[in-house]
Design a protein around this motif. Structure first.
Motif, short mmCIF file in Angstrom:
data_model
loop_
_atom_site.label_atom_id
_atom_site.label_comp_id
_atom_site.label_asym_id
_atom_site.label_seq_id
_atom_site.Cartn_x
_atom_site.Cartn_y
_atom_site.Cartn_z
N ARG A 339 39.60 101.29 -3.91
CA ARG A 339 38.77 100.89 -2.77
C ARG A 339 39.40 101.24 -1.43
NH1 ARG A 339 37.29 95.07 -2.91
NH2 ARG A 339 39.25 94.72 -4.02
N ASP A 340 40.71 101.25 -1.37
CA ASP A 340 41.37 101.69 -0.12
C ASP A 340 40.95 103.11 0.22
OD1 ASP A 340 42.85 99.41 0.59
OD2 ASP A 340 44.40 99.88 -0.86
N GLN A 341 40.98 103.98 -0.78
CA GLN A 341 40.58 105.37 -0.56
C GLN A 341 39.09 105.47 -0.25
OE1 GLN A 341 42.58 107.82 -0.30
NE2 GLN A 341 41.23 109.61 -0.35
N LEU A 342 38.31 104.64 -0.92
CA LEU A 342 36.87 104.63 -0.70
C LEU A 342 36.55 104.29 0.76
CD1 LEU A 342 34.14 104.70 -2.52
CD2 LEU A 342 34.20 102.22 -2.15
N ALA A 352 36.38 97.63 5.90
CA ALA A 352 37.50 96.95 5.25
C ALA A 352 37.20 96.68 3.79
CB ALA A 352 37.80 95.63 5.96
N VAL A 353 38.25 96.68 2.98
CA VAL A 353 38.13 96.29 1.57
C VAL A 353 37.82 94.80 1.50
CG1 VAL A 353 39.44 95.99 -0.57
CG2 VAL A 353 39.66 98.12 0.74
N THR A 355 37.65 91.02 -0.06
CA THR A 355 38.39 90.13 -0.96
C THR A 355 37.48 89.09 -1.60
OG1 THR A 355 38.93 88.52 0.77
CG2 THR A 355 40.45 90.37 0.48
N GLN A 356 36.25 88.97 -1.06
CA GLN A 356 35.28 87.98 -1.53
C GLN A 356 33.89 88.40 -1.06
OE1 GLN A 356 36.54 84.26 0.93
NE2 GLN A 356 38.08 85.87 1.16
N PHE A 357 32.88 87.63 -1.43
CA PHE A 357 31.50 88.03 -1.18
C PHE A 357 30.96 87.57 0.18
CE2 PHE A 357 31.67 88.73 -5.71
CZ PHE A 357 30.81 89.79 -5.93
N MET A 358 31.79 87.55 1.20
CA MET A 358 31.35 87.25 2.56
C MET A 358 32.35 87.82 3.55
SD MET A 358 32.31 83.23 3.19
CE MET A 358 31.23 82.59 1.91
N PRO A 359 31.91 88.12 4.79
CA PRO A 359 32.84 88.61 5.81
C PRO A 359 33.70 87.48 6.37
CG PRO A 359 30.63 88.47 6.70
CD PRO A 359 30.52 88.14 5.24
N ASP A 360 34.79 87.85 7.05
CA ASP A 360 35.75 86.84 7.49
C ASP A 360 35.30 86.03 8.70
OD1 ASP A 360 35.98 88.70 9.52
OD2 ASP A 360 38.06 89.24 9.10
N THR A 361 34.14 86.33 9.27
CA THR A 361 33.63 85.55 10.40
C THR A 361 32.83 84.33 9.96
OG1 THR A 361 31.75 87.08 10.46
CG2 THR A 361 33.53 87.48 12.03
N VAL A 362 32.59 84.19 8.67
CA VAL A 362 31.77 83.09 8.15
C VAL A 362 32.65 81.91 7.76
CG1 VAL A 362 30.13 82.40 6.37
CG2 VAL A 362 29.99 84.68 7.37
N ILE A 525 32.95 94.90 -2.90
CA ILE A 525 33.59 96.19 -2.61
C ILE A 525 34.13 96.28 -1.19
CG2 ILE A 525 33.28 98.70 -2.57
CD1 ILE A 525 33.18 97.50 -5.37
N SER A 526 33.26 96.15 -0.19
CA SER A 526 33.70 96.43 1.18
C SER A 526 32.76 95.83 2.22
CB SER A 526 33.80 97.94 1.39
OG SER A 526 32.55 98.57 1.14
N HIS A 527 33.24 95.81 3.45
CA HIS A 527 32.45 95.46 4.62
C HIS A 527 32.44 96.68 5.53
CE1 HIS A 527 33.04 91.31 3.28
NE2 HIS A 527 34.34 91.53 3.31
N SER A 528 31.28 97.00 6.11
CA SER A 528 31.18 98.23 6.88
C SER A 528 30.40 98.01 8.18
CB SER A 528 30.46 99.30 6.04
OG SER A 528 30.38 100.52 6.72
N PRO A 529 30.96 98.40 9.34
CA PRO A 529 30.24 98.22 10.61
C PRO A 529 29.14 99.26 10.77
CG PRO A 529 32.34 99.28 11.02
CD PRO A 529 32.31 98.96 9.55
N PRO A 530 27.89 98.84 10.85
CA PRO A 530 26.78 99.80 10.97
C PRO A 530 26.51 100.16 12.43
CG PRO A 530 25.91 97.59 10.72
CD PRO A 530 27.42 97.46 10.70
#
Length: 558
Positions: A339-342, A352-353, A355-362, A525-530
């Motif tokens: 996932r780092d490479q992904l 970011a890779v 670690t759980q099913f929610m972003p760190d702002t929640v 898998i990941s969080h991605s800024p759209p």
């Protein structure tokens, strides 16, 4: 006017880190005309490149972003989300107040609002909307995923429903009753699915007459001619020319839209959307490929990057492939993915890779969780221990779509497929268009594994992990076929019902740890800024961290 609040369980929308405001600027000559900067509205057209066709036009049964993008312009909700942020503000309700136990919510409604068919918006209309949503036939109960995810059940299973009833106290006062205190109420009412619609039009068009058709559904006449109170109304959907045209609602109760028309031009291929923007045939489009961001900026276009308020996940279906019931097999799949490479090669800067099913702002995010490492040998070892060496995985991804968490589904899929094959897994590939069978097939559990994701609707742990795993009957991870499914559902409900915000956050942190280490129903898998890109002539656009833009204030400067 702000809403009133007592010491009752409501969503703690601490979204300062998500607050955004932006007026889009860049440079090209748009084919659109007219300066709509006056409050009475202008004569211009804002043309937006859409990645796909709306599934239908009744947001109650919608599940996809392209349908919601259109619906958001046509309808209003009782509770709204402030533009450019994730915080609550008044919508069709001026204010709301809970009872001491958080189960009875009194909404004071705006006066003088009408649906575009002339029907009055009032407390009776509110209650008729909720009763319509609650009272679904068997097919409708499956199709209305957002109600199932948030309310739990329908009238036929009322004992398991969050929604209890609605009373119209007077013309401007509606009281909504729920069966238990929950952190997500009333924030869930900001969902486009829960938009207020004309009771007259719904009755006339038999809005609830949804029927099963193979693995999908057929929808009634109303779904193609919805009626809301919003700043725009549907003019036509031209399937031949692949355009959806909205026209300004001249009788809108608020500030009139700045553009006379919005045209959504359906362009499935992202490269083609970029070319049409450069050629001037559209004024903007969502989710430009991250590799194009710099080139678009250098060419004078405005690329607005939103914060990552989403999750990409690899869903698993143990009912379809019994080997996936073994925790060691699910862990093996996780260790097999680089996932780092992904993230570095397939996702934009700032991704970011997970670690759980929610972003760190929640609130409820567990900061102590570490990502599963990339370890092919460990993956092979776990597969061997589980007796699954050389197992076959029917793995699917969607085509004709770009999502905030999934800018290029095929490239992401290809990278994961390569990783899984390196661990000795035989991968069979399936793909269908996003609104051309893929979502229906995922809901019908046709694949062993599939790529999907989620952009938060509001700032709440329940809106992420509660949506994914809370409802045993409707969740796409099919946790009802796992021995932990009922326990996880019960634990989620218990956490959601905790009134004290700090205690609730701690409960969710513990639950996130359990989900990732003991249950692992799927692979985060990941969080991605759209991003969203527009021309320099587009003014008044405010981008949303929830990717939930409203275009009433957007216009094209001549």
């Amino acid at each position: 006017m702000t809403f009133k609040r007592k010491a009752a369980p409501v969503v703690a929308l601490t979204a300062a880190a998500l607050a955004l405001s932006a007026c889009a600027t860049s440079s090209r000559d748009s084919g659109s005309s007219g300066d709509s900067s006056s409050s009475s509205g202008g004569t211009g057209t804002f043309t937006f490149g859409a990645a796909g066709a709306p599934k239908l036009f009744d947001p109650f049964y919608a599940t996809d972003g392209e349908t919601f993008r259109v619906s958001r312009q046509i309808f209003d909700t009782l509770v709204d989300i402030k533009e450019g942020a994730a915080t609550l503000e008044p919508g069709l309700a001026e204010k709301w107040e809970p009872s001491a136990d958080g189960k009875d919510w009194t909404f004071t409604l705006k006066k003088g609002v009408k649906f575009t068919d002339g029907t009055d918006f009032n407390a009776d209309a509110v209650c008729k909307n909720f009763e319509r949503m609650f009272d679904q036939n068997e097919a409708g109960a499956v199709a209305a995923e957002y109600w199932g995810d948030n309310m739990g059940s329908f009238k036929s299973d009322a004992a398991n429903s969050l929604y209890k009833g609605c009373d119209a106290k007077d013309e401007t006062t509606a009281i909504i009753h729920i069966n238990r205190a929950t952190s997500k109420f009333p924030a869930m009412l900001s969902l486009t699915s829960f938009s207020m619609q004309s009771p007259t039009a719904m009755d006339k068009g038999k809005a609830n007459d949804v029927q099963k058709a193979g693995e999908g559904f057929t929808y009634p006449a109303y779904s193609q001619a919805p009626v809301g109170t919003g700043p725009f109304k549907l003019d036509k959907y031209d399937e031949a020319n692949k355009t959806v045209t909205l026209v300004r609602n001249e009788d809108y109760a608020g500030d009139k839209a700045k553009s006379a028309k919005i045209v959504f031009k359906i362009i499935p291929d992202e490269a083609t959307r970029r070319q049409e923007l450069q050629a001037g045939s559209i004024d903007g489009y969502d989710l430009p490929n991250p590799v194009d961001w710099k080139g678009l900026k250098d060419a004078g276009f405005n690329v607005e990057v939103r914060p990552a308020f989403n999750i990409l996940y690899l869903g698993l279906n143990p009912a379809n492939n019994p080997k996936l019931k073994d925790l060691k097999v699910r862990q093996a799949l996780y260790y097999a993915l680089n996932r780092d490479q992904l993230v570095k090669t397939q996702l934009p800067e700032g991704a970011a890779v997970a670690t759980q099913f929610m972003p760190d702002t929640v609130s409820g995010y567990n900061k102590d969780l570490k990502p599963y490492a990339y370890d092919v040998d460990k993956a092979k070892s776990l597969l061997a221990e589980a007796g699954a060496t050389g197992m076959t995985l029917n793995f699917a991804y969607p085509s004709e779509v770009t999502r905030p968490y999934m800018p290029n589904p095929q490239k992401l899929y290809d990278a994961m497929k390569t990783d899984l094959e390196a661990a000795g897994i035989v991968v069979n590939t399936s793909t269908k268009p996003w609104n051309g069978g893929y979502l229906d097939d995922v809901s019908a559990f046709k694949y062993d594994a599939f790529l999907l994701g989620w952009t938060g609707d509001y700032d709440s742990a329940d809106n992420f992990i509660g949506t994914f795993f809370g409802n045993l009957k409707t969740n796409r991870f099919d946790t009802k076929d796992q021995d932990f499914g009922q326990a996880l559902s019960d634990e989620l409900k218990a956490a959601d019902g905790i009134v004290d915000a700090d205690k609730r956050a701690t409960a969710y942190e513990d639950l996130n740890k359990k989900i990732m280490e003991e249950y692992l129903p799927g692979l985060a898998i990941s969080h991605s800024p759209p991003a969203l890109v527009v021309s320099s002539k587009v003014k008044g656009l405010v981008v949303s961290p929830l990717t939930a833009e409203k275009f009433a204030g957007t216009y094209v400067e001549q």
